[in-house]
Structures are given as structure tokens and as C-alpha cells.
Motif scaffolding. Structure first.
Motif, PDB file in Angstrom:
ATOM      1  N   ASP A  86       1.794   9.378  -1.763  1.00 25.29           N
ATOM      2  CA  ASP A  86       2.831   8.484  -2.296  1.00 25.29           C
ATOM      3  C   ASP A  86       3.291   7.493  -1.236  1.00 25.29           C
ATOM      4  OD1 ASP A  86       2.716   9.750  -4.730  1.00 25.29           O
ATOM      5  OD2 ASP A  86       4.444  11.044  -4.340  1.00 25.29           O
ATOM      6  N   GLY A  87       3.354   7.946  -0.003  1.00 25.83           N
ATOM      7  CA  GLY A  87       3.769   7.083   1.092  1.00 25.83           C
ATOM      8  C   GLY A  87       2.780   5.974   1.357  1.00 25.83           C
ATOM      9  N   ARG A  88       1.478   6.294   1.256  1.00 24.77           N
ATOM     10  CA  ARG A  88       0.450   5.262   1.457  1.00 24.77           C
ATOM     11  C   ARG A  88       0.595   4.164   0.416  1.00 24.77           C
ATOM     12  NH1 ARG A  88      -2.514   9.820   2.835  1.00 24.77           N
ATOM     13  NH2 ARG A  88      -3.411  10.057   0.761  1.00 24.77           N
ATOM     14  N   ALA A  89       0.857   4.570  -0.829  1.00 22.38           N
ATOM     15  CA  ALA A  89       1.045   3.574  -1.887  1.00 22.38           C
ATOM     16  C   ALA A  89       2.286   2.724  -1.606  1.00 22.38           C
ATOM     17  CB  ALA A  89       1.168   4.268  -3.236  1.00 22.38           C
ATOM     18  N   ALA A  90       3.327   3.350  -1.081  1.00 21.85           N
ATOM     19  CA  ALA A  90       4.561   2.624  -0.777  1.00 21.85           C
ATOM     20  C   ALA A  90       4.398   1.680   0.411  1.00 21.85           C
ATOM     21  CB  ALA A  90       5.692   3.610  -0.510  1.00 21.85           C
ATOM     22  N   LEU A  91       3.434   1.940   1.280  1.00 18.94           N
ATOM     23  CA  LEU A  91       3.206   1.089   2.456  1.00 18.94           C
ATOM     24  C   LEU A  91       2.510  -0.219   2.121  1.00 18.94           C
ATOM     25  CD1 LEU A  91       2.031   3.459   5.332  1.00 18.94           C
ATOM     26  CD2 LEU A  91       3.912   1.841   5.402  1.00 18.94           C
ATOM     27  N   VAL A  92       1.779  -0.245   1.025  1.00 23.02           N
ATOM     28  CA  VAL A  92       0.958  -1.419   0.706  1.00 23.02           C
ATOM     29  C   VAL A  92       1.797  -2.694   0.633  1.00 23.02           C
ATOM     30  CG1 VAL A  92      -0.517  -2.479  -1.052  1.00 23.02           C
ATOM     31  CG2 VAL A  92      -0.837  -0.080  -0.425  1.00 23.02           C
ATOM     32  N   THR A  93       2.857  -2.675  -0.142  1.00 26.77           N
ATOM     33  CA  THR A  93       3.657  -3.889  -0.337  1.00 26.77           C
ATOM     34  C   THR A  93       4.284  -4.400   0.957  1.00 26.77           C
ATOM     35  OG1 THR A  93       4.063  -3.322  -2.631  1.00 26.77           O
ATOM     36  CG2 THR A  93       5.577  -4.903  -1.629  1.00 26.77           C
ATOM     37  N   PRO A  94       4.997  -3.544   1.727  1.00 29.44           N
ATOM     38  CA  PRO A  94       5.586  -4.098   2.964  1.00 29.44           C
ATOM     39  C   PRO A  94       4.539  -4.566   3.975  1.00 29.44           C
ATOM     40  CG  PRO A  94       6.214  -1.774   2.683  1.00 29.44           C
ATOM     41  CD  PRO A  94       5.442  -2.185   1.481  1.00 29.44           C
ATOM     42  N   LEU A  95       3.404  -3.887   4.041  1.00 32.77           N
ATOM     43  CA  LEU A  95       2.362  -4.327   4.979  1.00 32.77           C
ATOM     44  C   LEU A  95       1.767  -5.666   4.549  1.00 32.77           C
ATOM     45  CD1 LEU A  95       0.548  -1.004   5.869  1.00 32.77           C
ATOM     46  CD2 LEU A  95       1.934  -2.420   7.380  1.00 32.77           C
ATOM     47  N   LEU A  96       1.524  -5.830   3.260  1.00 29.10           N
ATOM     48  CA  LEU A  96       0.998  -7.117   2.783  1.00 29.10           C
ATOM     49  C   LEU A  96       1.996  -8.246   3.013  1.00 29.10           C
ATOM     50  CD1 LEU A  96      -0.880  -6.194  -0.509  1.00 29.10           C
ATOM     51  CD2 LEU A  96      -1.853  -7.016   1.635  1.00 29.10           C
ATOM     52  N   LYS A  97       3.283  -7.974   2.823  1.00 27.64           N
ATOM     53  CA  LYS A  97       4.295  -8.991   3.090  1.00 27.64           C
ATOM     54  C   LYS A  97       4.266  -9.419   4.551  1.00 27.64           C
ATOM     55  CE  LYS A  97       7.624  -7.926  -0.544  1.00 27.64           C
ATOM     56  NZ  LYS A  97       8.960  -7.438  -0.849  1.00 27.64           N
ATOM     57  N   ARG A  98       4.118  -8.459   5.450  1.00 27.77           N
ATOM     58  CA  ARG A  98       4.077  -8.798   6.887  1.00 27.77           C
ATOM     59  C   ARG A  98       2.824  -9.588   7.220  1.00 27.77           C
ATOM     60  NH1 ARG A  98       7.416 -10.034   9.730  1.00 27.77           N
ATOM     61  NH2 ARG A  98       6.636  -9.159  11.644  1.00 27.77           N
TER      62      ARG A  98
END
Length: 77
Positions: free
Chosen positions: A52-64
Motif C-alpha cells: 500500500d505504501g508503494r502505491a502511495a509513493l507514486v503520486t508524490p514521487l511523480l510530482k517531484r
């Protein structure tokens, strides 16, 4: 020491209103003179260790990545 406090204050203003994981990604990947705080890196590592954490990381990493002006590499079709 004063420069570190000023940088920390600026980062806190930039991440106001972000969820904890988004703020950790932002603060850990900021291009500044100081290394990221261990607690921000640890939050990213903890999230990456869970499905679940990996899925949650996608959006903030793509924004950065987009904020840095870098185009993400995607798999060939």
C-alpha cells in the motif's frame, strides 16, 4: 546553524497542507546544501516496504520528478 534554520522554515512553509508521506518525499528530495533528515528518508523507506505504501509513493514521487523538469522514463510498449 542559522542557514539550516532558515532552510527548515522554508521547507515547512512549502509542505504545509501536504500529507505526511508527500511532505517526507518533498523534504528528502529537496536540492539544498543540507542532507535530508533521517526521519524523512525513513518514512519513504517504510512506505516502499509495504504494498500500500508503494502505491502511495507514486503520486508524490511523480510530482517531484515533474517539478524538477525531468521526464520520467517509462517502459517501452
Amino acid at each position: 546553524m542559522l542557514a539550516r534554520k532558515a532552510q527548515t522554515g522554508l521547507l515547512n512553509l512549502q509542505t504545509a497542507g501536504m500529507d505526511e508521506l508527500s511532505a517526507a518525499v518533498w523534504k528528502a528530495t529537496t536540492d539544498d546544501l543540507f542532507e535530508p533528515k533521517e526521519k524523512h528518508v525513513a518514512a519513504i523507506v517504510r512506505a516502499a516496504a509495504e504494498a500500500d505504501g508503494r502505491a502511495a509513493l507514486v503520486t508524490p514521487l511523480l510530482k517531484r520528478v515533474h517539478a524538477c523538469g525531468v521526464r520520467p522514463v517509462t517502459a517501452a510498449k
